[in-house]
Scaffold this motif. Structure first.
Motif, PDB file in Angstrom:
ATOM      1  N   THR A  63      -1.910 -14.342 -12.735  1.00  0.00           N
ATOM      2  CA  THR A  63      -2.930 -14.477 -11.247  1.00  0.00           C
ATOM      3  C   THR A  63      -2.719 -16.029 -11.226  1.00  0.00           C
ATOM      4  N   GLY A  64      -2.061 -16.944 -12.437  1.00  0.00           N
ATOM      5  CA  GLY A  64      -2.561 -17.794 -11.852  1.00  0.00           C
ATOM      6  C   GLY A  64      -1.235 -18.731 -11.969  1.00  0.00           C
ATOM      7  N   ALA A  65       0.334 -17.256 -11.406  1.00  0.00           N
ATOM      8  CA  ALA A  65       1.056 -18.611 -11.330  1.00  0.00           C
ATOM      9  C   ALA A  65       1.474 -17.513  -9.553  1.00  0.00           C
ATOM     10  N   LEU A  66       0.669 -16.789  -9.235  1.00  0.00           N
ATOM     11  CA  LEU A  66       0.659 -17.304  -7.536  1.00  0.00           C
ATOM     12  C   LEU A  66       1.068 -17.713  -6.652  1.00  0.00           C
TER      13      LEU A  66
ATOM     14  N   ALA B  67       4.502  -9.417  -6.478  1.00  0.00           N
ATOM     15  CA  ALA B  67       3.263  -8.876  -7.433  1.00  0.00           C
ATOM     16  C   ALA B  67       2.807  -7.703  -6.536  1.00  0.00           C
ATOM     17  N   LEU B  68       2.085  -8.083  -5.451  1.00  0.00           N
ATOM     18  CA  LEU B  68       1.656  -6.888  -4.598  1.00  0.00           C
ATOM     19  C   LEU B  68       2.406  -5.695  -4.518  1.00  0.00           C
ATOM     20  N   GLN B  69       3.694  -5.886  -4.439  1.00  0.00           N
ATOM     21  CA  GLN B  69       3.881  -4.173  -4.221  1.00  0.00           C
ATOM     22  C   GLN B  69       4.496  -3.366  -5.469  1.00  0.00           C
ATOM     23  N   ALA B  70       4.488  -4.619  -6.661  1.00  0.00           N
ATOM     24  CA  ALA B  70       4.300  -4.118  -7.984  1.00  0.00           C
ATOM     25  C   ALA B  70       3.242  -3.427  -8.179  1.00  0.00           C
ATOM     26  N   ALA B  71       2.062  -3.759  -7.591  1.00  0.00           N
ATOM     27  CA  ALA B  71       0.708  -3.714  -7.981  1.00  0.00           C
ATOM     28  C   ALA B  71       0.337  -2.318  -7.309  1.00  0.00           C
ATOM     29  N   VAL B  72       0.679  -2.046  -6.208  1.00  0.00           N
ATOM     30  CA  VAL B  72       1.078  -0.798  -5.207  1.00  0.00           C
ATOM     31  C   VAL B  72       1.041   0.027  -5.825  1.00  0.00           C
ATOM     32  N   THR B  73       2.697   0.071  -6.286  1.00  0.00           N
ATOM     33  CA  THR B  73       3.127   1.063  -6.890  1.00  0.00           C
ATOM     34  C   THR B  73       2.763   1.813  -8.286  1.00  0.00           C
ATOM     35  N   TYR B  74       2.217   0.657  -8.677  1.00  0.00           N
ATOM     36  CA  TYR B  74       1.889   1.160 -10.020  1.00  0.00           C
ATOM     37  C   TYR B  74       0.451   1.149 -10.629  1.00  0.00           C
ATOM     38  N   GLY B  75      -0.666   1.431  -9.500  1.00  0.00           N
ATOM     39  CA  GLY B  75      -1.453   1.473  -8.919  1.00  0.00           C
ATOM     40  C   GLY B  75      -2.634   0.157 -10.088  1.00  0.00           C
ATOM     41  N   GLN B  76      -2.363  -1.239  -9.827  1.00  0.00           N
ATOM     42  CA  GLN B  76      -2.996  -1.830 -10.737  1.00  0.00           C
ATOM     43  C   GLN B  76      -4.184  -2.862  -9.422  1.00  0.00           C
TER      44      GLN B  76
ATOM     45  N   GLN C 134      -3.416  -6.125  -7.370  1.00  0.00           N
ATOM     46  CA  GLN C 134      -3.594  -6.049  -6.009  1.00  0.00           C
ATOM     47  C   GLN C 134      -4.963  -7.086  -5.778  1.00  0.00           C
ATOM     48  N   GLN C 135      -6.160  -6.622  -5.674  1.00  0.00           N
ATOM     49  CA  GLN C 135      -6.618  -7.259  -5.265  1.00  0.00           C
ATOM     50  C   GLN C 135      -6.289  -9.063  -5.213  1.00  0.00           C
ATOM     51  N   HIS C 136      -5.814  -9.530  -6.254  1.00  0.00           N
ATOM     52  CA  HIS C 136      -5.818 -11.183  -7.112  1.00  0.00           C
ATOM     53  C   HIS C 136      -4.409 -11.711  -5.741  1.00  0.00           C
ATOM     54  N   CYS C 137      -3.871 -10.811  -5.694  1.00  0.00           N
ATOM     55  CA  CYS C 137      -2.437 -10.863  -4.646  1.00  0.00           C
ATOM     56  C   CYS C 137      -3.189 -10.949  -3.251  1.00  0.00           C
ATOM     57  N   LEU C 138      -3.672 -10.512  -2.331  1.00  0.00           N
ATOM     58  CA  LEU C 138      -4.763  -9.990  -1.204  1.00  0.00           C
ATOM     59  C   LEU C 138      -4.774 -11.430  -1.416  1.00  0.00           C
ATOM     60  N   VAL C 139      -5.956 -11.232  -2.063  1.00  0.00           N
ATOM     61  CA  VAL C 139      -7.111 -12.727  -1.505  1.00  0.00           C
ATOM     62  C   VAL C 139      -5.544 -13.971  -1.485  1.00  0.00           C
ATOM     63  N   PHE C 140      -4.678 -14.209  -2.011  1.00  0.00           N
ATOM     64  CA  PHE C 140      -3.712 -15.222  -1.734  1.00  0.00           C
ATOM     65  C   PHE C 140      -3.497 -15.060  -0.475  1.00  0.00           C
TER      66      PHE C 140
ATOM     67  N   VAL D 100      -1.874  -2.471   3.170  1.00  0.00           N
ATOM     68  CA  VAL D 100      -2.567  -2.789   2.157  1.00  0.00           C
ATOM     69  C   VAL D 100      -3.617  -3.951   2.458  1.00  0.00           C
ATOM     70  N   VAL D 101      -2.607  -5.181   3.442  1.00  0.00           N
ATOM     71  CA  VAL D 101      -2.575  -6.409   4.182  1.00  0.00           C
ATOM     72  C   VAL D 101      -3.026  -6.640   5.208  1.00  0.00           C
ATOM     73  N   LEU D 102      -2.591  -5.371   5.836  1.00  0.00           N
ATOM     74  CA  LEU D 102      -2.856  -4.948   7.241  1.00  0.00           C
ATOM     75  C   LEU D 102      -3.976  -5.135   7.504  1.00  0.00           C
ATOM     76  N   GLN D 103      -5.093  -4.180   6.319  1.00  0.00           N
ATOM     77  CA  GLN D 103      -6.146  -3.719   6.364  1.00  0.00           C
ATOM     78  C   GLN D 103      -7.029  -4.818   5.900  1.00  0.00           C
ATOM     79  N   SER D 104      -6.606  -6.333   5.977  1.00  0.00           N
ATOM     80  CA  SER D 104      -7.879  -6.682   5.987  1.00  0.00           C
ATOM     81  C   SER D 104      -7.946  -7.387   7.175  1.00  0.00           C
ATOM     82  N   ASP D 105      -9.225  -7.991   7.476  1.00  0.00           N
ATOM     83  CA  ASP D 105     -10.091  -8.961   8.524  1.00  0.00           C
ATOM     84  C   ASP D 105      -9.945 -10.465   8.472  1.00  0.00           C
ATOM     85  N   ARG D 106      -9.518 -10.887   7.066  1.00  0.00           N
ATOM     86  CA  ARG D 106      -9.614 -12.077   6.251  1.00  0.00           C
ATOM     87  C   ARG D 106      -7.758 -12.708   6.338  1.00  0.00           C
TER      88      ARG D 106
END
Length: 251
Positions: free
Chosen positions: A131-134, A142-151, A155-161, A185-191
């Motif tokens: 989270t601090g090193a993104l 990191a996002l791919q790993a989070a999605v793959t392992y359901g973390q 995932q939320q930290h990566c999406l905000v970045f 996951v990325v394309l669903q965001s409106d931000r």
């Protein structure tokens, strides 16, 4: 058995921790050897520590060698060819000391190993570090790993970045290597901080025929505002979309 008037007295915690740390990858008194990675590097460990700290290793060390009835013998090395030595040593360090030394080159793989070995506390430490090193280059991996392992926390930290650095992120190799689910996951965001035509061009560079359905569903989710709570209207432009005349018809 506790007796009346008994008490637990603590000794020097730092000295104890240093003594245990000295056993990390130390062949002295070691009773199990791992052969790790393509380099076939030997890593020495103590099965009593591994077994009491990690159920996965407990099961691994209690299983009999193929064709034998006894648990895995000390003289027979365990081959782990799928993991880098630096990553495995970080896992061993955590098991012995309850702390881990991380850097941006191995943190994701240590995170993956923590999930696979069921080491919840190590996973949390990896998420805290990541989270601090993104960075623009690291975030999609990191996002791919989070999605793959359901973390979901990672995932939320990566999406905000990604939302804050969209224009730079979509140009990276990591973005082009995202799975269809992770891209969704990325394309669903409106931000996302990028103009819609530029986003479409980025997705076209990524796109594979087998993933068109996933992309369509993600864009639909954004358009119907299902990603961030109940919709106030049918459609809302993403944060980075430039104003255009036809947008007035969407209000």
């Amino acid at each position: 058995m506790a007796y009346a008037g008994s008490a637990v007295l603590e000794g020097d915690a730092a000295a104890f921790a240093a003594a245990i740390r000295s056993l990390v990858n130390n062949p002295r008194f070691s009773d199990v050897t791992f052969v790790v990675g393509r380099e076939r590097q030997e890593v020495f460990a103590h099965r009593c520590i591994l077994a009491c700290r990690c159920q996965t290793f407990q099961g691994m060390l209690c299983q009999p060698q193929p064709g034998a009835q006894e648990p895995w013998p000390p003289q027979t090395p365990l081959v782990l060819s799928h993991v880098q030595p630096e990553v495995f040593l970080a896992v061993i360090e955590f098991l012995y000391t309850n702390s881990v030394t991380l850097n941006s080159l191995i943190a994701l793989e240590v995170f993956t190993s923590a999930v696979e070995y069921g080491l919840v506390d190590l996973r949390k430490l990896c998420v805290e570090f990541l989270t601090g090193a993104l960075s623009v280059e690291l975030v999609c991996e990191a996002l791919q790993a989070a999605v793959t392992y359901g973390q979901m926390d990672l995932q939320q930290h990566c999406l905000v970045f990604v939302e804050d650095h969209t224009r730079e992120v979509v140009q990276t190799r990591g973005f082009h290597e995202l799975s269809g689910v992770a891209l969704g996951v990325v394309l669903q965001s409106d931000r996302l901080a990028i103009d819609e035509p530029d986003l479409i061009r980025a997705v076209r560079e990524w796109a594979h025929v087998s993933s068109v359905e996933c992309i369509t569903e993600a864009w639909k989710c954004h358009a119907l505002r299902k990603g961030r709570g109940a919709p106030s209207r049918l459609y809302q432009c993403r944060r980075g979309t430039q104003p255009r005349e036809h947008h007035s018809y969407l209000q």
